[in-house]
Scaffold this motif. Structure first.
Motif, PDB file in Angstrom:
ATOM      1  N   PRO A  70       0.813  -1.233   0.000  1.00 49.26           N
ATOM      2  CA  PRO A  70       0.000   0.000   0.000  1.00 49.26           C
ATOM      3  C   PRO A  70       0.841   1.275   0.000  1.00 49.26           C
ATOM      4  N   VAL A  71       1.967   1.246   0.701  1.00 49.02           N
ATOM      5  CA  VAL A  71       2.839   2.431   0.754  1.00 49.02           C
ATOM      6  C   VAL A  71       3.419   2.715  -0.627  1.00 49.02           C
ATOM      7  N   CYS A  72       3.899   1.661  -1.297  1.00 47.77           N
ATOM      8  CA  CYS A  72       4.504   1.844  -2.625  1.00 47.77           C
ATOM      9  C   CYS A  72       3.466   2.252  -3.672  1.00 47.77           C
ATOM     10  N   VAL A  73       2.271   1.711  -3.583  1.00 41.79           N
ATOM     11  CA  VAL A  73       1.203   2.100  -4.520  1.00 41.79           C
ATOM     12  C   VAL A  73       0.845   3.569  -4.318  1.00 41.79           C
ATOM     13  N   GLU A  74       0.766   3.987  -3.067  1.00 41.15           N
ATOM     14  CA  GLU A  74       0.461   5.394  -2.780  1.00 41.15           C
ATOM     15  C   GLU A  74       1.585   6.299  -3.283  1.00 41.15           C
ATOM     16  N   ALA A  75       2.830   5.888  -3.084  1.00 38.31           N
ATOM     17  CA  ALA A  75       3.968   6.692  -3.559  1.00 38.31           C
ATOM     18  C   ALA A  75       3.968   6.773  -5.084  1.00 38.31           C
ATOM     19  N   ASP A  76       3.638   5.688  -5.755  1.00 38.88           N
ATOM     20  CA  ASP A  76       3.553   5.711  -7.218  1.00 38.88           C
ATOM     21  C   ASP A  76       2.432   6.641  -7.691  1.00 38.88           C
ATOM     22  N   ARG A  77       1.311   6.620  -6.973  1.00 38.68           N
ATOM     23  CA  ARG A  77       0.196   7.512  -7.316  1.00 38.68           C
ATOM     24  C   ARG A  77       0.624   8.965  -7.156  1.00 38.68           C
ATOM     25  N   ILE A  78       1.330   9.260  -6.066  1.00 35.62           N
ATOM     26  CA  ILE A  78       1.811  10.626  -5.828  1.00 35.62           C
ATOM     27  C   ILE A  78       2.808  11.043  -6.903  1.00 35.62           C
ATOM     28  N   ALA A  79       3.744  10.160  -7.223  1.00 37.86           N
ATOM     29  CA  ALA A  79       4.751  10.476  -8.246  1.00 37.86           C
ATOM     30  C   ALA A  79       4.090  10.729  -9.592  1.00 37.86           C
ATOM     31  N   SER A  80       3.084   9.950  -9.925  1.00 42.73           N
ATOM     32  CA  SER A  80       2.359  10.145 -11.187  1.00 42.73           C
ATOM     33  C   SER A  80       1.638  11.496 -11.188  1.00 42.73           C
ATOM     34  N   LEU A  81       1.021  11.828 -10.069  1.00 41.43           N
ATOM     35  CA  LEU A  81       0.329  13.109  -9.935  1.00 41.43           C
ATOM     36  C   LEU A  81       1.312  14.274 -10.066  1.00 41.43           C
ATOM     37  N   LEU A  82       2.473  14.145  -9.447  1.00 36.61           N
ATOM     38  CA  LEU A  82       3.486  15.206  -9.516  1.00 36.61           C
ATOM     39  C   LEU A  82       3.970  15.409 -10.949  1.00 36.61           C
ATOM     40  N   ARG A  83       4.165  14.315 -11.667  1.00 38.04           N
ATOM     41  CA  ARG A  83       4.591  14.433 -13.075  1.00 38.04           C
ATOM     42  C   ARG A  83       3.517  15.103 -13.914  1.00 38.04           C
ATOM     43  N   ARG A  84       2.258  14.715 -13.666  1.00 38.98           N
ATOM     44  CA  ARG A  84       1.150  15.274 -14.438  1.00 38.98           C
ATOM     45  C   ARG A  84       0.994  16.769 -14.159  1.00 38.98           C
ATOM     46  N   GLU A  85       1.121  17.143 -12.885  1.00 37.89           N
ATOM     47  CA  GLU A  85       0.944  18.550 -12.511  1.00 37.89           C
ATOM     48  C   GLU A  85       2.240  19.350 -12.623  1.00 37.89           C
ATOM     49  N   LYS A  86       3.337  18.685 -12.907  1.00 36.91           N
ATOM     50  CA  LYS A  86       4.651  19.319 -13.071  1.00 36.91           C
ATOM     51  C   LYS A  86       4.990  20.220 -11.886  1.00 36.91           C
ATOM     52  N   ARG A  87       4.969  19.601 -10.701  1.00 30.35           N
ATOM     53  CA  ARG A  87       5.282  20.348  -9.487  1.00 30.35           C
ATOM     54  C   ARG A  87       6.127  19.499  -8.542  1.00 30.35           C
ATOM     55  N   SER A  88       6.670  20.136  -7.534  1.00 25.77           N
ATOM     56  CA  SER A  88       7.463  19.451  -6.515  1.00 25.77           C
ATOM     57  C   SER A  88       6.531  18.900  -5.441  1.00 25.77           C
ATOM     58  N   PRO A  89       6.968  17.854  -4.739  1.00 29.75           N
ATOM     59  CA  PRO A  89       6.101  17.278  -3.708  1.00 29.75           C
ATOM     60  C   PRO A  89       6.026  18.158  -2.461  1.00 29.75           C
ATOM     61  N   THR A  90       4.895  18.069  -1.776  1.00 28.91           N
ATOM     62  CA  THR A  90       4.753  18.728  -0.475  1.00 28.91           C
ATOM     63  C   THR A  90       5.556  17.898   0.534  1.00 28.91           C
ATOM     64  N   PRO A  91       5.797  18.438   1.721  1.00 28.99           N
ATOM     65  CA  PRO A  91       6.539  17.651   2.727  1.00 28.99           C
ATOM     66  C   PRO A  91       5.879  16.309   3.048  1.00 28.99           C
ATOM     67  N   ASP A  92       4.545  16.272   3.117  1.00 37.62           N
ATOM     68  CA  ASP A  92       3.850  15.007   3.391  1.00 37.62           C
ATOM     69  C   ASP A  92       4.023  14.017   2.241  1.00 37.62           C
ATOM     70  N   GLU A  93       3.897  14.519   1.008  1.00 37.75           N
ATOM     71  CA  GLU A  93       4.091  13.656  -0.161  1.00 37.75           C
ATOM     72  C   GLU A  93       5.526  13.148  -0.224  1.00 37.75           C
ATOM     73  N   GLN A  94       6.475  14.036   0.075  1.00 32.72           N
ATOM     74  CA  GLN A  94       7.886  13.630   0.057  1.00 32.72           C
ATOM     75  C   GLN A  94       8.155  12.553   1.106  1.00 32.72           C
ATOM     76  N   GLU A  95       7.501  12.638   2.235  1.00 32.60           N
ATOM     77  CA  GLU A  95       7.669  11.640   3.298  1.00 32.60           C
ATOM     78  C   GLU A  95       7.179  10.264   2.829  1.00 32.60           C
ATOM     79  N   VAL A  96       6.044  10.223   2.153  1.00 27.34           N
ATOM     80  CA  VAL A  96       5.516   8.959   1.630  1.00 27.34           C
ATOM     81  C   VAL A  96       6.468   8.384   0.582  1.00 27.34           C
ATOM     82  N   ILE A  97       6.946   9.222  -0.322  1.00 32.24           N
ATOM     83  CA  ILE A  97       7.858   8.767  -1.378  1.00 32.24           C
ATOM     84  C   ILE A  97       9.167   8.256  -0.780  1.00 32.24           C
ATOM     85  N   THR A  98       9.701   8.978   0.188  1.00 34.27           N
ATOM     86  CA  THR A  98      10.948   8.562   0.838  1.00 34.27           C
ATOM     87  C   THR A  98      10.764   7.244   1.564  1.00 34.27           C
TER      88      THR A  98
END
Length: 164
Positions: A70-98
């Motif tokens: 579940p953690v990796c699926v959520e991180a992949d979803r966030i990474a996909s969203l960041l690419r689509r929106e062409k923005r940097s992650p928020t601190p919470d999003e960065q924590e999930v990805i890390t």
């Protein structure tokens, strides 16, 4: 191969009611197994996993894989969203990805052991018998290096080829 196919299936595909799965089916099954789904839940229903309190919990990779999904699926979803929106992650999003990256790094370490077999339970002075035997043979040998062995055997081969 074709003779065997002709002997086994003389009428060709008429006697073989099956075919290889197409790419779309393969992708769909892979998606269902690699993301949370009822199919994945069904397959992992009777899989042995350890409890948090178990001594071997950190070493049981199947448990770690199931908990990391579940953690990796959520991180992949966030990474996909960041690419689509062409923005940097928020601190919470960065924590999930890390966290997901750390889990992946641990889980992809397959067959990586500091010590294995008897070495894991023996003292620091333990040396594998094969290494001891190799060192003893090298000490008693006339040729101490592999390169010397090759050059010595290479000259023997050349003289055998020239003489024979």
């Amino acid at each position: 191969k074709s003779v065997m196919m002709l002997g086994s299936f003389p009428l060709g595909s008429l006697t073989r009611p099956y075919s290889s799965p197409n790419d779309n089916l393969t992708k769909e099954v892979a998606r269902m197994l690699s993301t949370p789904s009822q199919l994945r839940d069904m397959f992992q229903e009777h899989v042995y996993t350890t409890d948090e309190n178990d001594d071997n919990h950190d070493m049981h990779q199947v448990t770690q894989l199931i908990k990391a999904l579940p953690v990796c699926v959520e991180a992949d979803r966030i990474a996909s969203l960041l690419r689509r929106e062409k923005r940097s992650p928020t601190p919470d999003e960065q924590e999930v990805i890390t966290h997901a990256d750390a889990l992946r790094d641990v889980l992809i370490q397959v067959n990586v052991f500091d010590k294995i077999g008897k070495e894991a339970y023996a003292g620091d002075d333990y040396e594998r018998p094969a290494l001891v035997g190799t060192r003893e043979r090298l000490q008693n040998a006339d040729i101490k290096r592999f390169d010397d062995f090759i050059s010595a055997n290479g000259s023997e081969r050349e003289s055998n080829v020239a003489g024979g």
